[in-house]
Scaffold this motif. Structure first.
Motif, PDB file in Angstrom:
ATOM      1  N   CYS A 239       0.843  -1.207   0.000  1.00  0.00           N
ATOM      2  CA  CYS A 239       0.000   0.000   0.000  1.00  0.00           C
ATOM      3  C   CYS A 239       0.872   1.249   0.000  1.00  0.00           C
ATOM      4  O   CYS A 239       0.597   2.212  -0.723  1.00  0.00           O
ATOM      5  CB  CYS A 239      -0.933   0.003   1.213  1.00  0.00           C
ATOM      6  N   ALA A 240       1.922   1.235   0.800  1.00  0.00           N
ATOM      7  CA  ALA A 240       2.835   2.380   0.849  1.00  0.00           C
ATOM      8  C   ALA A 240       3.519   2.581  -0.505  1.00  0.00           C
ATOM      9  O   ALA A 240       3.733   3.726  -0.939  1.00  0.00           O
ATOM     10  CB  ALA A 240       3.874   2.169   1.949  1.00  0.00           C
ATOM     11  N   ILE A 243       1.017   4.209  -2.881  1.00  0.00           N
ATOM     12  CA  ILE A 243       0.880   5.634  -2.542  1.00  0.00           C
ATOM     13  C   ILE A 243       2.057   6.422  -3.107  1.00  0.00           C
ATOM     14  O   ILE A 243       1.884   7.488  -3.706  1.00  0.00           O
ATOM     15  CB  ILE A 243       0.774   5.810  -1.011  1.00  0.00           C
ATOM     16  N   ALA A 244       3.268   5.897  -2.902  1.00  0.00           N
ATOM     17  CA  ALA A 244       4.464   6.583  -3.409  1.00  0.00           C
ATOM     18  C   ALA A 244       4.425   6.685  -4.930  1.00  0.00           C
ATOM     19  O   ALA A 244       4.777   7.731  -5.515  1.00  0.00           O
ATOM     20  CB  ALA A 244       5.722   5.844  -2.948  1.00  0.00           C
ATOM     21  N   ASN A 247       1.756   9.256  -5.950  1.00  0.00           N
ATOM     22  CA  ASN A 247       2.184  10.607  -5.581  1.00  0.00           C
ATOM     23  C   ASN A 247       3.322  11.115  -6.466  1.00  0.00           C
ATOM     24  O   ASN A 247       3.389  12.316  -6.762  1.00  0.00           O
ATOM     25  CB  ASN A 247       2.589  10.658  -4.107  1.00  0.00           C
ATOM     26  N   ASP A 266      -8.322   7.066   0.905  1.00  0.00           N
ATOM     27  CA  ASP A 266      -7.894   7.086   2.302  1.00  0.00           C
ATOM     28  C   ASP A 266      -7.561   5.675   2.804  1.00  0.00           C
ATOM     29  O   ASP A 266      -6.666   5.487   3.621  1.00  0.00           O
ATOM     30  CB  ASP A 266      -8.998   7.667   3.187  1.00  0.00           C
ATOM     31  N   TYR A 269      -3.958   4.661   2.712  1.00  0.00           N
ATOM     32  CA  TYR A 269      -3.138   5.259   3.770  1.00  0.00           C
ATOM     33  C   TYR A 269      -3.340   4.533   5.100  1.00  0.00           C
ATOM     34  O   TYR A 269      -2.373   4.271   5.840  1.00  0.00           O
ATOM     35  CB  TYR A 269      -3.486   6.742   3.924  1.00  0.00           C
ATOM     36  N   ALA A 272      -1.623   1.230   5.016  1.00  0.00           N
ATOM     37  CA  ALA A 272      -0.167   1.397   5.051  1.00  0.00           C
ATOM     38  C   ALA A 272       0.323   1.916   6.391  1.00  0.00           C
ATOM     39  O   ALA A 272       1.529   1.918   6.654  1.00  0.00           O
ATOM     40  CB  ALA A 272       0.260   2.350   3.937  1.00  0.00           C
ATOM     41  N   GLY A 273      -0.598   2.382   7.222  1.00  0.00           N
ATOM     42  CA  GLY A 273      -0.206   2.980   8.501  1.00  0.00           C
ATOM     43  C   GLY A 273       0.412   4.349   8.332  1.00  0.00           C
ATOM     44  O   GLY A 273       1.219   4.788   9.165  1.00  0.00           O
ATOM     45  N   LEU A 274       0.028   5.058   7.272  1.00  0.00           N
ATOM     46  CA  LEU A 274       0.558   6.390   6.981  1.00  0.00           C
ATOM     47  C   LEU A 274      -0.493   7.454   7.232  1.00  0.00           C
ATOM     48  O   LEU A 274      -1.688   7.207   7.031  1.00  0.00           O
ATOM     49  CB  LEU A 274       1.020   6.469   5.514  1.00  0.00           C
ATOM     50  N   PRO A 275      -0.088   8.655   7.647  1.00  0.00           N
ATOM     51  CA  PRO A 275      -1.067   9.734   7.818  1.00  0.00           C
ATOM     52  C   PRO A 275      -1.591  10.200   6.459  1.00  0.00           C
ATOM     53  O   PRO A 275      -0.851  10.193   5.466  1.00  0.00           O
ATOM     54  CB  PRO A 275      -0.254  10.837   8.507  1.00  0.00           C
TER      55      PRO A 275
END
Length: 436
Positions: A239-240, A243-244, A247, A266, A269, A272-275
């Motif tokens: 997931c992270a 996102i990267a 982005n 959302d 995020y 992934a445990g990301l804000p």
């Protein structure tokens, strides 16, 4: 032609002698098939309607304001049946529903009229050249499109529809005609991710400025996937990475085009445990109904309401203890909001409870897919205080029942406490916390 169900007494149509049961055939020479034709061709100030009664044609001419309602009522809002989906997508959520639920939950719509009128997403596989010509002629904009991939062969494979690839040609046609496009990619691990996701983003970006935005949403997987395509959830690390990847592409769009265009839901995020990014990242929140930026928007609205806390406290009656039931995805977020409010309001206790989705499976974490049974069973025997709050998204649009047909009144009876659905915006949630 469509059947007129009734005519509003005293309306222009009634004064012209039109009756319920008559057939509406055309307006100013244009055939009327559904609500789009009706709304578009009745916008003229002078309208000649051709109708049929008992097999005989007749005509009336109405002089009216541009958007005046002439008083005709039809059996359905679309003046026609909803168009159902002709695909068998490997990730389809409806195919993962258990038996025995209300029939409407099994209907798969894929209707361009609902896309324009209500923001539903369409795949374009139901449409043909004449339908695209009509959308362009009426300049129906925006249109929401479930793209998933711009690789024609992969799209056919993912959607199990031989037209899924060829209808991608409609996107540049709509874009050239100035029709705004809001798109989504339901991301499936090992299918349309990685290099295929890069390809899809590049191809969609080429449609700018018609392309307004694109949401990247992970496929939702329930425990009811027997005999379905073997999909797996993205891991937190994956997931992270998604996102990267999104982005990086969005940052490049922002530099070159002045808009980010591509956004992750959302849910990615949270997994992934990301804000989640701050409010300004989401620009005009064009994909908020797709779960993109909902947490950031609610945070911003809550902060704004918190700045005016004294105004809300005028109606606050301490002591008050309230319990909030929510899904795993929003749990930490709601806890943070509750913690900040409690710190500023003596006499207010807020307990946030994470409800695990045992009905669909623990991998389904959004609050909108929780059932009344899951809430009642997991909170049974707890001291819930003065009131139990839950997100309004747990109820169907009419606000009367949960997915499993349980009513809020029945939930209240089972738990022995008043229950209330709270709105999704931050101020509504703050008001609900306070009971004002």
């Amino acid at each position: 032609m469509v059947t007129i169900q009734s005519v509003t007494p005293g309306s222009m149509a009634a004064r012209a002698g039109i009756r319920g049961g008559d057939l509406l055939c055309s307006a100013n020479g244009h055939d009327i098939r559904d609500v789009l034709d009706y709304r578009f061709y009745l916008a003229d100030r002078s309208v000649r309607l051709e109708l049929e009664r008992a097999g005989k044609r007749y005509a009336v001419t109405l002089n009216k304001g541009e958007y005046d309602d002439i008083g005709l009522e039809f059996a359905t809002p679309l003046m026609d049946k909803k168009h159902s989906c002709a695909n068998a997508c490997v990730f389809c959520f409806v195919d993962q529903m258990p038996p025995g639920m209300r029939q409407t939950l099994y209907f798969k719509d894929d209707d361009d009229r609902l896309s324009f009128l209500h923001g539903n997403y369409v795949t374009l596989t139901n449409l043909h050249d004449r339908d695209i010509d009509r959308l362009i002629a009426m300049h129906l904009s925006p249109i929401n499109v479930s793209v998933h991939t711009t690789n024609p062969e992969l799209r056919v494979r993912m959607m199990k529809n031989r037209r899924a690839g060829e209808v991608l040609s409609y996107l540049p046609r709509l874009a050239k005609a100035g029709i705004a496009l809001c798109t989504q990619i339901v991301l499936c691990r090992g299918l349309n991710d990685g290099e295929e996701l890069d390809r899809t983003m590049r191809d969609l970006c080429a449609l700018h400025p018609a392309l307004r935005s694109c949401a990247v949403v992970p496929a939702g997987l329930t425990r009811f996937r027997d005999k379905l395509y073997p999909l797996e959830l993205f891991t937190p690390a994956e997931c992270a990475e998604v996102i990267a990847q999104v982005n990086r592409f969005g940052d490049d769009c922002l530099r070159k085009l002045g808009t980010r265009l591509f956004y992750c839901a959302d849910e990615l995020y949270v997994r992934a445990g990301l804000p989640v990014p701050p409010e300004d990242y989401y620009e005009d929140f064009s994909q908020i109904e797709n779960g993109v930026g909902m947490l950031a928007s609610q945070q911003s609205e809550f902060d704004f309401a918190l700045d005016d806390l004294d105004g809300f406290l005028q109606d606050f009656r301490p002591p008050r203890t309230v319990t909030v039931a929510t899904g795993a995805a929003a749990y930490a977020h709601i806890c943070g909001l509750a913690r900040r409010l409690k710190a500023r309001v003596p006499g207010l206790t807020i307990r946030v409870r994470r409800i695990v989705n045992r009905f669909f499976g623990e991998s389904v974490t959004v609050a909108g897919l929780l059932t009344g049974k899951d809430v009642s069973e997991q909170l049974a025997g707890e001291e819930l205080g003065d009131e139990l709050l839950f997100p309004a998204a747990m109820l169907r649009a009419e606000g009367d029942v949960f997915l499993d047909e349980m009513t809020p009144a029945r939930l209240s009876e089972l738990l022995g406490v008043p229950v209330r659905a709270s709105g999704n915006d931050g101020e509504a949630l703050l008001r609900a916390f306070l009971g004002v």
